[in-house]
Write an enzyme that holds these catalytic residues in place. Structure first.
Site, PDB file in Angstrom:
ATOM      1  N   ASP A 131       0.584  -2.138  12.312  1.00 10.21           N
ATOM      2  CA  ASP A 131       1.001  -2.647  10.996  1.00 10.21           C
ATOM      3  C   ASP A 131       1.278  -4.141  11.103  1.00 10.21           C
ATOM      4  OD1 ASP A 131       2.740  -3.439   8.774  1.00 10.21           O
ATOM      5  OD2 ASP A 131       2.766  -1.306   8.288  1.00 10.21           O
TER       6      ASP A 131
ATOM      7  N   ASP B 118       4.728  -5.491   9.635  1.00 13.02           N
ATOM      8  CA  ASP B 118       5.873  -5.124  10.487  1.00 13.02           C
ATOM      9  C   ASP B 118       5.888  -5.935  11.774  1.00 13.02           C
ATOM     10  OD1 ASP B 118       6.970  -3.334   8.749  1.00 13.02           O
ATOM     11  OD2 ASP B 118       6.082  -1.554   9.684  1.00 13.02           O
TER      12      ASP B 118
ATOM     13  N   THR C 216      -0.649   7.623  -1.073  1.00 14.46           N
ATOM     14  CA  THR C 216      -1.957   7.565  -1.747  1.00 14.46           C
ATOM     15  C   THR C 216      -2.868   6.494  -1.153  1.00 14.46           C
ATOM     16  OG1 THR C 216      -1.213   5.896  -3.321  1.00 14.46           O
ATOM     17  CG2 THR C 216      -0.826   8.207  -3.920  1.00 14.46           C
TER      18      THR C 216
ATOM     19  N   ARG D  74       0.856  -1.178   0.000  1.00 17.01           N
ATOM     20  CA  ARG D  74       0.000   0.000   0.000  1.00 17.01           C
ATOM     21  C   ARG D  74       0.892   1.229   0.000  1.00 17.01           C
ATOM     22  NH1 ARG D  74      -4.495   1.343   4.532  1.00 17.01           N
ATOM     23  NH2 ARG D  74      -2.637   1.818   5.723  1.00 17.01           N
TER      24      ARG D  74
HETATM   25  C1  PRP Z   1      -1.177  -4.101   4.760  1.00 19.34           C
HETATM   26  C2  PRP Z   1      -2.059  -5.307   4.983  1.00 19.34           C
HETATM   27  C3  PRP Z   1      -2.912  -5.309   3.759  1.00 19.34           C
HETATM   28  C4  PRP Z   1      -3.084  -3.839   3.471  1.00 19.34           C
HETATM   29  C5  PRP Z   1      -4.439  -3.428   3.977  1.00 19.34           C
HETATM   30  O1  PRP Z   1      -0.149  -4.414   3.903  1.00 19.34           O
HETATM   31  O2  PRP Z   1      -1.335  -6.491   5.170  1.00 19.34           O
HETATM   32  O3  PRP Z   1      -2.334  -5.966   2.649  1.00 19.34           O
HETATM   33  O4  PRP Z   1      -2.072  -3.150   4.213  1.00 19.34           O
HETATM   34  O5  PRP Z   1      -4.687  -2.117   3.645  1.00 19.34           O
HETATM   35  P1  PRP Z   1      -5.790  -1.690   2.578  1.00 19.34           P
HETATM   36  O6  PRP Z   1      -7.012  -2.487   2.905  1.00 19.34           O
HETATM   37  O7  PRP Z   1      -5.964  -0.227   2.858  1.00 19.34           O
HETATM   38  O8  PRP Z   1      -5.266  -1.957   1.208  1.00 19.34           O
HETATM   39  P2  PRP Z   1       1.051  -3.398   3.587  1.00 19.34           P
HETATM   40  O9  PRP Z   1       0.734  -2.578   2.381  1.00 19.34           O
HETATM   41  O10 PRP Z   1       1.413  -2.655   4.816  1.00 19.34           O
HETATM   42  O11 PRP Z   1       2.204  -4.367   3.132  1.00 19.34           O
HETATM   43  P3  PRP Z   1       2.962  -5.520   3.951  1.00 19.34           P
HETATM   44  O12 PRP Z   1       2.007  -6.673   4.098  1.00 19.34           O
HETATM   45  O13 PRP Z   1       4.098  -5.829   3.061  1.00 19.34           O
HETATM   46  O14 PRP Z   1       3.380  -4.958   5.278  1.00 19.34           O
HETATM   47  N1  URA Z   2      -2.421  -2.274   7.205  1.00 22.60           N
HETATM   48  C1  URA Z   2      -2.068  -2.706   8.432  1.00 22.60           C
HETATM   49  O1  URA Z   2      -1.145  -3.524   8.586  1.00 22.60           O
HETATM   50  N2  URA Z   2      -2.754  -2.240   9.497  1.00 22.60           N
HETATM   51  C2  URA Z   2      -3.764  -1.364   9.375  1.00 22.60           C
HETATM   52  O2  URA Z   2      -4.368  -0.970  10.399  1.00 22.60           O
HETATM   53  C3  URA Z   2      -4.102  -0.911   8.084  1.00 22.60           C
HETATM   54  C4  URA Z   2      -3.419  -1.404   7.012  1.00 22.60           C
END
Ligand code: PRP
Ligand code: URA
Length: 209
Positions: free
Chosen positions: A200, A203, A108, A104
Site C-alpha cells: 500500500d 501507508d 468494492t 478506494r
Molecule cells: C491507492 C493508490 C491509488 C489507488 C490505486 O490509493 O494510491 O490511488 O489505490 O488503485 P486503483 O487503481 O485500483 O484505483 P488508496 O485508495 O489506497 O488511498 P491512499 O492514497 O489514501 O492510501
Molecule cells: N493501491 C496500492 O497502494 N497498492 C496496490 O498494490 C494497489 C492499490
C-alpha cells in the site's frame, strides 16, 4: 489509442527495487517516490515546446533555445500521489498543483471522491495526473474524468507501478491519455493489490496502517 511508456532507466529500476523491499522504512520509501518522480519528468516533458532567443555568451552573440513557457499543472491523487509532487516541482517549478482526493473502497475497490481543487485556467493547461499505483485503474480513470468535466483538454497519467488490468481500464475509458510508468508488473491479486508491487503506497509513504 494512447501510448504506454515504461521508463525503465537503470536509476529508476534501482530505486524501485528499494521501494519494493518490505524492509524499507517510510523515510527511505518517501525519498525514492520523490526521486523517481523527478527522474520520470525527463521523459514525460520530452515534447515541451522550445523557442529560439538571442543571447550573448562570453565569446559571441548566438541563438539558443528556451522553454516557450507552456502552462503545466501537476495533479496528485490523494494521498499517495502527494509523494511524487516535490520531485516533479524541482524539475518544473512553475507548474501549478491541483489536488484530487479519492480513496478506494476496500470492499468494492471503487474510487470514492472526497476533494477536488484545481488551478483556475483549466482549459489552457497541460495536466500531469500523478499517483504511485495504477491497480484496477478506477482511481486514475475517475480523476481524469473529473479533470475533463472541469474542462481539461490535455492530460498525461504518471504512475510508478502499473499492471495490465489498470492500463487497459484507463486506455478503454480515456484513449486520449498517454500513460507513463516506471514498471509494468504482472497482475492484480484477489484483493486488488499489484503483484509483485510494493504494497500500500499511501501507508508506506505516510507510515500509517
Ligand atoms: C491507492 C493508490 C491509488 C489507488 C490505486 O490509493 O494510491 O490511488 O489505490 O488503485 P486503483 O487503481 O485500483 O484505483 P488508496 O485508495 O489506497 O488511498 P491512499 O492514497 O489514501 O492510501
Ligand atoms: N493501491 C496500492 O497502494 N497498492 C496496490 O498494490 C494497489 C492499490
Amino acid at each position: 489509442m494512447s501510448k504506454v511508456v515504461v521508463i525503465n532507466h537503470p536509476l529508476i529500476q534501482h530505486k524501485l527495487t528499494i521501494m519494493r523491499d518490505k524492509n524499507t522504512g517510510s523515510r527511505e520509501f518517501r525519498e525514492m517516490v520523490k526521486e523517481i518522480g523527478m527522474l520520470m519528468v525527463y521523459e514525460i516533458t520530452r515534447d515541451l515546446p522550445l523557442k529560439e532567443i538571442e543571447i550573448e555568451t562570453p565569446v559571441t552573440k548566438t541563438k539558443s533555445k528556451v522553454l516557450v513557457g507552456k502552462k503545466l499543472a501537476v495533479i496528485p491523487i490523494l494521498r499517495a500521489g502527494l509523494g511524487m509532487v516535490d520531485g516533479i516541482l524541482e524539475m518544473i517549478p512553475a507548474a501549478k498543483v491541483g489536488h484530487v482526493g479519492l480513496y478506494r473502497d476496500p470492499e468494492t475497490l471503487q474510487p470514492v471522491e472526497y476533494f477536488c481543487k484545481l488551478p483556475q485556467d483549466v482549459e489552457e493547461r497541460d495536466f500531469l495526473v500523478v499517483d504511485p499505483m495504477l491497480a484496477t485503474g478506477g482511481s486514475a480513470a475517475a480523476a481524469i474524468k473529473l479533470l475533463k468535466e472541469k474542462g481539461a483538454k490535455s492530460i498525461k497519467l504518471v504512475c510508478l507501478v502499473g499492471c495490465p488490468e489498470g492500463v487497459k481500464f484507463v486506455q478503454d475509458e480515456h484513449p486520449d491519455v498517454d500513460i507513463f510508468l516506471a514498471a509494468l508488473d504482472e497482475k492484480l491479486n484477489d484483493h486488488g493489490y499489484i503483484v509483485p508491487g510494493l504494497g500500500d503506497a499511501g501507508d508506506r509513504i505516510f507510515g500509517t496502517k
